[in-house]
Design an enzyme around this catalytic site. Structure first.
Site, short mmCIF file in Angstrom:
data_model
loop_
_atom_site.label_atom_id
_atom_site.label_comp_id
_atom_site.label_asym_id
_atom_site.label_seq_id
_atom_site.Cartn_x
_atom_site.Cartn_y
_atom_site.Cartn_z
N ASP A 16 -1.72 -7.79 -7.20
CA ASP A 16 -0.07 -7.73 -7.33
C ASP A 16 -0.19 -6.33 -6.62
O ASP A 16 -1.62 -5.64 -6.14
CB ASP A 16 0.32 -7.61 -8.47
CG ASP A 16 1.37 -6.86 -8.59
OD1 ASP A 16 1.77 -6.99 -7.94
OD2 ASP A 16 1.44 -6.17 -9.42
N LEU A 17 0.62 -6.40 -5.58
CA LEU A 17 0.69 -4.70 -5.33
C LEU A 17 1.41 -3.63 -5.58
O LEU A 17 0.86 -2.76 -6.95
CB LEU A 17 1.52 -4.67 -3.76
CG LEU A 17 0.94 -6.05 -2.69
CD1 LEU A 17 2.19 -5.52 -1.12
CD2 LEU A 17 -0.25 -5.48 -2.12
N ASP A 18 2.75 -3.82 -6.62
CA ASP A 18 3.43 -2.81 -7.22
C ASP A 18 2.78 -2.24 -8.53
O ASP A 18 2.64 -3.12 -9.08
CB ASP A 18 4.63 -2.63 -6.93
CG ASP A 18 5.38 -2.80 -5.67
OD1 ASP A 18 4.56 -2.46 -4.68
OD2 ASP A 18 6.52 -3.62 -6.03
N ASP A 188 -1.10 -5.74 -12.96
CA ASP A 188 -0.56 -5.26 -13.91
C ASP A 188 0.00 -5.11 -15.07
O ASP A 188 0.20 -5.11 -16.57
CB ASP A 188 -0.20 -3.02 -14.00
CG ASP A 188 1.13 -3.67 -13.11
OD1 ASP A 188 2.01 -3.24 -13.74
OD2 ASP A 188 1.42 -4.39 -12.13
#
Length: 240
Positions: A16-18, A188
């Site tokens: 995941d990025l954000d 997250d």
């Protein structure tokens, strides 16, 4: 680091990025503010619409067309276009203004402060196994300096339905040429990342750098394979 089931080293990682590789919350606040500032200067006819009004309109649009939730850029375009048209803009004028507004927001959206530690860890991981990014957002990995670490970047909307739907996970497995069970997804979010990974056959690593309590997350239906509090702990996992 905490393990919830027997663990073996993965053959690839998806990320995941954000809010996993950087703190996205201040970025989104700035991007939202940039939209309202731009509207106030360039389209004062909309001054009667406050933040709450825009949010209500956004939710109404998603209810009418649930697929908008899977493409945040298109969602914002439709939000602005509808807002303009409600105040008397023609369709063509509304579409032009909406496109300009989206461009303003995206410029700020891609002003991300990626921690030096993220760069360090990704650079080391890239030397050991393939990495793919899977994001529900619309950040440009190239513009924020992260694309160099990934063999591919999969984005909701452009490449399929958003996590936890199977589209992006399935694409990642095909692109990597690796069985889902041998891929560890790092994120997250307990629903979109952990739940999405487990429902689609991936291993799941929960990055819990906010000291959240798993049992206090009412929407969480899946346990991760492993929980970490720092990104650097991944270095030990891939050498397990």
């Amino acid at each position: 680091m905490q393990f919830y089931r027997p663990f073996s080293a993965p053959k690839a990682l998806t990320f995941d990025l954000d809010d996993t590789l950087y703190d996205n919350r201040p970025v989104i606040r700035r991007a939202e503010q940039s939209m309202h500032d731009w509207l106030a200067v360039n389209h004062p006819r909309l001054k009667g619409m406050g933040v709450a009004d825009w949010q209500q309109l956004k939710m109404r649009l998603a209810k009418a067309d649930p697929l908008l939730r899977h493409n945040v850029t298109q969602w914002r375009f439709e939000l602005l276009k509808t807002g303009f048209m409600q105040l008397g803009y023609s369709l063509s004028a509304a579409e032009q203004a909406a496109g300009e507004g989206v461009a303003v927001v995206l410029e700020v959206r891609n002003q991300v402060d990626v921690p030096a530690e993220t760069h360090r860890v990704l650079a080391l991981l890239k030397q050991q196994l393939p990495l793919v990014a899977i994001t529900n957002g619309n950040v440009d990995a190239e513009k924020i300096g992260l694309a160099q670490y990934f063999d591919g970047v999969l984005m909701a909307g452009r490449d399929g339905l958003a996590k936890p739907e199977p589209d992006l996970f399935a694409c990642a497995a095909v692109d990597l040429g690796i069985a889902p069970a041998d891929i560890l997804h790092v994120g997250d979010h307990l629903v979109t990342d952990v739940g999405g990974a487990k429902q689609n056959g991936f291993k799941a690593c929960w990055l819990n750098d906010q000291q959240r309590v798993l049992s206090c997350e009412p929407r969480a239906k899946w346990l991760p394979d492993v929980e970490i509090s720092q990104l650097s702990q991944l270095l030990a996992l891939v050498n397990d």
